[in-house]
Motif scaffolding. Structure first.
Motif, short mmCIF file in Angstrom:
data_model
loop_
_atom_site.label_atom_id
_atom_site.label_comp_id
_atom_site.label_asym_id
_atom_site.label_seq_id
_atom_site.Cartn_x
_atom_site.Cartn_y
_atom_site.Cartn_z
N MET A 22 0.99 -1.07 -0.15
CA MET A 22 -0.05 0.09 -0.01
C MET A 22 0.98 1.27 0.07
SD MET A 22 -2.44 1.66 3.13
CE MET A 22 -0.90 1.90 3.95
N ASN A 23 1.87 1.29 0.75
CA ASN A 23 2.68 2.22 0.94
C ASN A 23 3.50 2.63 -0.45
OD1 ASN A 23 4.01 4.72 2.63
ND2 ASN A 23 5.85 3.26 2.42
N SER A 24 3.87 1.57 -0.96
CA SER A 24 4.59 1.70 -2.38
C SER A 24 3.65 2.25 -3.43
CB SER A 24 5.06 0.25 -3.11
OG SER A 24 6.17 -0.13 -2.11
N LEU A 25 2.31 2.00 -3.41
CA LEU A 25 1.31 2.31 -4.18
C LEU A 25 0.83 3.88 -4.16
CD1 LEU A 25 -1.00 1.39 -6.23
CD2 LEU A 25 -2.46 1.49 -3.99
N VAL A 26 1.21 4.28 -2.83
CA VAL A 26 0.88 5.68 -2.58
C VAL A 26 1.84 6.39 -3.35
CG1 VAL A 26 1.03 7.55 -0.87
CG2 VAL A 26 -0.69 5.19 -0.32
N LYS A 27 3.23 5.88 -3.38
CA LYS A 27 4.16 6.77 -3.79
C LYS A 27 4.16 6.73 -5.19
CE LYS A 27 9.10 6.91 -3.85
NZ LYS A 27 10.67 6.38 -3.38
N GLU A 28 3.63 5.60 -5.73
CA GLU A 28 3.85 5.44 -7.32
C GLU A 28 2.66 6.26 -7.75
OE1 GLU A 28 3.80 1.53 -8.46
OE2 GLU A 28 5.68 1.03 -7.32
N VAL A 29 1.34 6.05 -7.16
CA VAL A 29 0.26 6.85 -7.77
C VAL A 29 0.46 8.23 -7.72
CG1 VAL A 29 -2.17 7.24 -7.22
CG2 VAL A 29 -1.37 4.89 -7.25
N THR A 30 0.95 8.90 -6.60
CA THR A 30 1.31 10.45 -6.42
C THR A 30 2.08 10.75 -7.40
OG1 THR A 30 0.83 9.99 -4.15
CG2 THR A 30 1.82 12.08 -4.79
N GLU A 31 3.14 9.96 -7.72
CA GLU A 31 3.96 10.42 -8.81
C GLU A 31 3.35 10.39 -10.25
OE1 GLU A 31 7.38 7.88 -8.46
OE2 GLU A 31 8.39 8.80 -6.85
N ASN A 32 2.53 9.63 -10.53
CA ASN A 32 1.98 9.48 -11.51
C ASN A 32 0.99 10.37 -11.86
OD1 ASN A 32 1.61 5.56 -11.51
ND2 ASN A 32 3.15 6.68 -12.76
N MET A 33 0.20 10.52 -10.71
CA MET A 33 -0.66 11.86 -10.99
C MET A 33 -0.04 13.19 -11.29
SD MET A 33 -4.11 10.77 -10.79
CE MET A 33 -5.07 12.13 -9.87
N SER A 53 -16.56 14.37 4.60
CA SER A 53 -16.57 13.79 3.26
C SER A 53 -15.25 13.37 2.88
CB SER A 53 -17.06 14.92 2.40
OG SER A 53 -16.85 14.39 1.04
N ILE A 54 -15.10 12.34 2.21
CA ILE A 54 -13.70 12.03 1.47
C ILE A 54 -13.15 13.22 0.64
CG2 ILE A 54 -14.55 10.84 -0.75
CD1 ILE A 54 -12.50 8.53 -0.12
N VAL A 55 -13.91 14.03 0.16
CA VAL A 55 -13.67 15.27 -1.00
C VAL A 55 -12.62 15.93 0.05
CG1 VAL A 55 -14.47 17.11 -1.95
CG2 VAL A 55 -15.68 15.07 -2.04
N ILE A 56 -12.91 16.17 1.20
CA ILE A 56 -11.83 17.09 1.94
C ILE A 56 -10.98 16.24 2.78
CG2 ILE A 56 -13.50 19.07 1.65
CD1 ILE A 56 -14.52 18.60 4.53
N SER A 57 -10.88 14.82 2.67
CA SER A 57 -10.01 14.44 3.47
C SER A 57 -8.29 14.56 2.66
CB SER A 57 -10.30 12.65 3.26
OG SER A 57 -9.90 12.08 1.95
N ASN A 58 -7.61 13.96 3.51
CA ASN A 58 -6.18 14.39 3.12
C ASN A 58 -5.57 13.06 2.20
OD1 ASN A 58 -5.72 16.65 4.92
ND2 ASN A 58 -5.14 15.33 6.56
N TRP A 59 -4.87 13.46 1.02
CA TRP A 59 -4.40 12.46 0.35
C TRP A 59 -3.43 11.82 1.02
CZ3 TRP A 59 -5.64 10.85 -4.36
CH2 TRP A 59 -4.69 10.01 -5.10
N PRO A 60 -3.40 10.46 0.92
CA PRO A 60 -2.24 9.45 1.59
C PRO A 60 -0.90 10.03 1.37
CG PRO A 60 -3.94 8.21 0.40
CD PRO A 60 -4.15 9.71 -0.14
N GLU A 61 -0.17 9.97 2.18
CA GLU A 61 1.31 10.36 2.11
C GLU A 61 2.21 9.12 2.40
OE1 GLU A 61 2.66 13.47 4.36
OE2 GLU A 61 1.21 15.11 3.51
N TYR A 62 3.25 9.11 1.42
CA TYR A 62 4.34 8.17 1.78
C TYR A 62 5.17 7.89 3.05
CZ TYR A 62 8.45 5.22 0.36
OH TYR A 62 9.66 4.24 0.52
#
Length: 880
Positions: free
Chosen positions: A617-628, A706-715
């Protein structure tokens, strides 16, 4: 069980999508309050035309924008996504005019004011329709700041820029060749013309030399324009004709004589080498005419009808005149031949009429000085294209740019801010209507009848929507915007104009990134169109599958700049994924216990499965953030999909079911918290593309905001655990391999089998730690480790896996007597099939009459049955 778990038993988006959007609006989540302590992130929505409903292309464009804005909002930026609509001058006028004709109302008879009232009614209706469609799609834009190109402030911005450019000498009025629609009687922009290949002809015509010494043969695709010829051009380097330069010709069907001129524009190798020059009816001829100071004779009126300069052909439509002129030329013996010729013909995209290049008096913007800083902005990466290759299209157009015709002979649109004195003919250019003529003091004034090209107001969109020319807080904070998302088909029509307008009026490029996407085609790769009947209404898709499924399908496999295909099965697959997420979430929530979770919230005594999923999950957070961040939205989504479907649903949940159904409270507490954390993180990563389902699950899971204003996951570096990932990969591959073997042998899950493991040193720790996973998920009665393969019992089934080799005693897998009985029945059946085919092939009558393909097919069947029989015999021998 988690308290108040009220997630519905089945996934039905109709039950919550509309409710959720209303809540978002009520809470004003999409309406930013300017906060100087936060970084701004803004996008202006490419404004859809008010000519009808939104299509799949709009759905794609807005889904990509919504992903970016939701992502940045969760990252803590002060985000503004500003929506709006474009008045689309000519497209809307044509639509409304056609609707009125059905009611027996004619635009010209109604008058300008009455007609415009009808257009405003149309505008109000379709703007509302578009707004509702966008909400159905789940877009998180700020409708409180919604803009319309005909809004008063945007109208003010248009007038301000026109006057500014005029005073700077960059706007002028002149007679030039323009693309003209004879049906709509207006000039057109390049964006309003569609080119299609049509069957036509080359008419070869002899023009007699005035001195009677012979003829000069020309070839034309538009013989009716002959009436406006003012010269014939030849290349001065053409030995065939250079001695004729300076002589004159008798222009057929007229009483005029025209000169022969020498010009390098003429291609010696093309056609006859002699080109008729009609400066008032062809853009290239217009330039030749300027070089040689030729007269400009326009022989058609605004409706494509031959005018008084056409002699006896006056009053004929251009195509009727063509037929008559060709007939007359043939009668005079001047028609040499007619050759078939396929060529691209420009047609007006709104009414389908063939466009006529005609000289007319129009308003123009001088483009050379405006283009230079806009070219430099892209070259120096102040604005960059994603993908980068599209900057070539931009440069190609900007570096060869022509002056821009901005006037349109329409009623709907921004009226040109120019007034004329009826008494002294003084021209007054200013933002607001003058009361008197500044030259003679007369009050008898009238405004220019024309309106501005739609692209003129669209070019100002990134700053006019933020309040310019007024100095607003929005303009100061949100300009320049961050990214423009648009299709590759309007790079030069709109993107280029926004860039040079932003630089010229704001001293800054309007956005730092232009994200280019492709167009949506049908399953066969064809462009969607009314004529093909292959268009898809996004609202119909949403009604059947839900907005999340449509959005998911549009982004899956999407890469910047490339076209995508709409395949209904892919929407079904997206809905299946949503259903999988729903059911997995329900399972998790039904098993969580808040009291136990809180008790062991700080306990980190993780199992191998826990460490594995947290690290993944942690690796996913990092990769997805970079992709975005790199605008690789399709790649980001695919990674989230793979993780949630496979690692989380298919594996982790299954791996920990033993704990969930067990008695160890501490283990349960740890797993509850891991399940909760991974599910929440996965929902957040998925939220930008699937906002509705993630909101429904997240708020039910957390009972929070709401999830709308939740914090984006961080690595989190502390969660990295490469060993756990590697060890679990050993275990997962082993379980998959063992399951496959059992499935191939039709072994029921209830029948346990001993697993004997012969492993490498590297894998032994993993297999040792994962014994209980193998026992649970691979139906193993026990897992025994051996040091030597000689310890493997006879008749054991072997399986090579990463990290070693696994064995299962055959008799653990099957009941010997029952299996022998089954195999002998199979043997008898296969022997019967072989015997049947042998008899058929030995029948001379069959062989003589049957086609060779049928005979070959029977031989292939016999070979297949023999192979199957041999395998069965091997299994029987092994069991004896």
């Amino acid at each position: 069980m988690l308290e108040n778990n009220n997630l519905a038993t089945t996934y039905n988006p109709k039950e919550f999508e509309e409710r959720i959007y209303k809540t978002w609006e009520e809470k004003k989540y999409f309406t930013p309050i300017i906060d100087k302590n936060k970084k701004p992130f803004s996008i202006v929505m490419p404004p859809p035309n008010i000519t009808g409903k939104l299509h799949l292309g709009h759905a794609l464009d807005n889904t990509l924008q919504d992903m970016l804005i939701r992502f940045k909002r969760m990252q803590g930026y002060c985000t503004l996504w500003l929506p709006g609509q474009d008045h689309a001058s000519i497209a809307t006028e044509v639509k409304v005019e056609n609707e009125l004709l059905k009611q027996g109302l004619v635009k010209k008879k109604m008058g300008r004011e009455a007609f415009l009232e009808k257009v405003w009614e149309w505008s109000d209706e379709y703007r509302g329709t578009i707004r509702n469609q966008l909400k159905k799609m789940g877009v998180s834009c700020d409708f409180s700041r919604e803009a319309f190109t005909m809004d008063e402030n945007l109208n003010k911005a248009v007038r301000t820029v026109f006057v500014k450019l005029y005073n700077e000498g960059l706007i002028y009025q002149g007679n030039r060749i323009t693309n003209w629609c004879p049906k709509c009687t207006t000039a057109l922009s390049d964006a309003e013309i569609e080119y299609e290949e049509k069957e036509g002809s080359f008419w070869h015509i002899n023009y007699p030399l005035s001195d009677g010494s012979g003829y000069l043969e020309i070839a034309t695709t538009r013989p009716e324009t002959l009436l406006g010829d003012t010269a014939v051009a030849v290349n001065p380097n053409d030995d065939r004709f250079k001695n004729l330069i300076g002589k004159t010709l008798k222009l057929p069907l007229t009483d005029r004589e025209i000169p022969i001129v020498g010009d390098d524009y003429v291609d010696i190798e093309f056609g006859t080498g002699a080109v008729k020059i009609t400066p008032a009816h062809d853009p290239n001829d217009f330039q030749v005419g300027l070089r040689h100071n030729l007269p400009q004779i326009r022989v058609m009126d605004d409706k494509g009808v031959i005018n008084e300069l056409g002699g006896k052909y006056q009053g004929l439509d251009r195509y009727e005149a063509r037929k008559q002129m060709v007939k007359d030329l043939e009668g005079l013996g001047l028609l040499v031949k007619v050759k078939p010729h396929n060529h691209n013909v420009g047609t007006h995209d709104r009414c389908g009429t063939t466009v006529e290049p005609i000289i007319s008096k129009q308003w123009y913007v001088k483009m050379e000085s405006l283009a230079k800083p806009a070219i430099e902005a892209v070259k120096t990466n102040k604005t960059k294209f994603v993908p980068e290759r599209f900057d070539k299209i931009y440069f190609n157009w900007m570096e060869n740019i022509q002056d821009w015709c901005i006037s349109r002979q329409l009623w709907w649109g921004h009226r040109i801010p120019v007034w004329y004195c009826n008494d002294c003919r003084e021209m007054i250019v200013q933002e607001n209507a003058p009361e008197i003529c500044p030259k003679c003091g007369s009050k008898h004034l009238h405004q220019d009848e024309d309106v501005l090209d739609t692209w003129f107001s669209s070019a100002l969109w990134p700053f006019s929507t933020l309040g310019w020319p007024n100095k607003t807080e929005d303009l100061e904070y949100f300009y320049p915007t961050n990214v423009l998302v648009t299709g590759y088909d309007i790079i030069f029509f709109w993107v280029a104009r926004m860039i040079f307008s932003g630089i010229h009026n704001m001293d800054e490029t309007p956005f730092d990134t232009v994200l280019i996407h492709g167009i949506i085609r049908d399953a066969q790769g064809r462009k969607m169109s009314k004529s093909l009947g292959n268009g898809v209404d996004p609202l119909e898709v949403i009604d059947e599958y839900g907005a999340d499924a449509l959005r998911f399908m549009l982004v899956t496999g999407n890469s910047p700049g490339n076209d995508i295909r709409y395949i209904p099965e892919r929407v079904e697959a997206a809905r299946n994924f949503a259903n999988k997420m729903w059911n997995a979430s329900r399972f998790v929530m039904m098993n969580l216990d808040k009291e136990i979770m809180d008790k062991y919230a700080d306990c980190k005594e993780y199992s191998l499965a826990d460490k594995y999923i947290l690290s993944k999950m942690n690796s996913l957070v990092k990769e997805v953030t970079e992709n975005m961040e790199k605008y690789e939205l399709g790649i980001a989504l695919q990674k989230v999909y793979d993780f949630m479907w496979t690692e989380f649903c298919d594996w982790y949940i299954e791996l920990v079911k033993g704990v969930l159904y067990g008695e160890d409270e501490k283990q349960k507490g740890i797993v509850y918290n891991v399940l909760n954390e991974v599910l929440k993180t996965g929902l957040k990563l998925l939220h930008p593309v699937m906002p509705f389902i993630t909101e429904e699950i997240y708020t039910t899971l957390t009972h929070g905001e709401s999830i709308v204003i939740s914090n984006w996951p961080e690595y989190n570096e502390d969660l990295n655990n490469e060993k756990a990932e590697k060890d679990m990969d050993f275990i997962i591959e082993a379980i998959k391999g063992l399951r496959n073997v059992r499935a191939e042998m039709n072994v029921p899950p209830s029948r346990k089998a001993k697993v004997i493991a012969y492993t490498t040193n590297e894998a032994k720790d993993a297999f040792t730690a994962g014994v209980h996973y193998i026992e649970k998920l691979a139906s193993a009665s026990e897992v025994a480790f051996i040091e030597d393969k000689a310890q493997v019992p006879e008749n054991a089934v072997s399986l090579v896996v990463k990290g070693g080799e696994l064995f299962m005693p055959l008799l653990d897998l099957v009941d010997k007597e029952k299996e022998l009985e089954r195999l002998n029945k199979e043997k008898k059946k296969l022997e019967g099939e072989v015997e049947r085919i042998d008899k058929k092939l030995s029948n001379q009558g069959f062989v003589a009459k049957a086609p060779q393909a049928v005979i070959d097919g029977e031989k292939e069947k016999r070979e297949k049955y023999n192979e199957m029989l041999e395998a069965v015999l091997v299994r029987i021998d092994a069991l004896k």
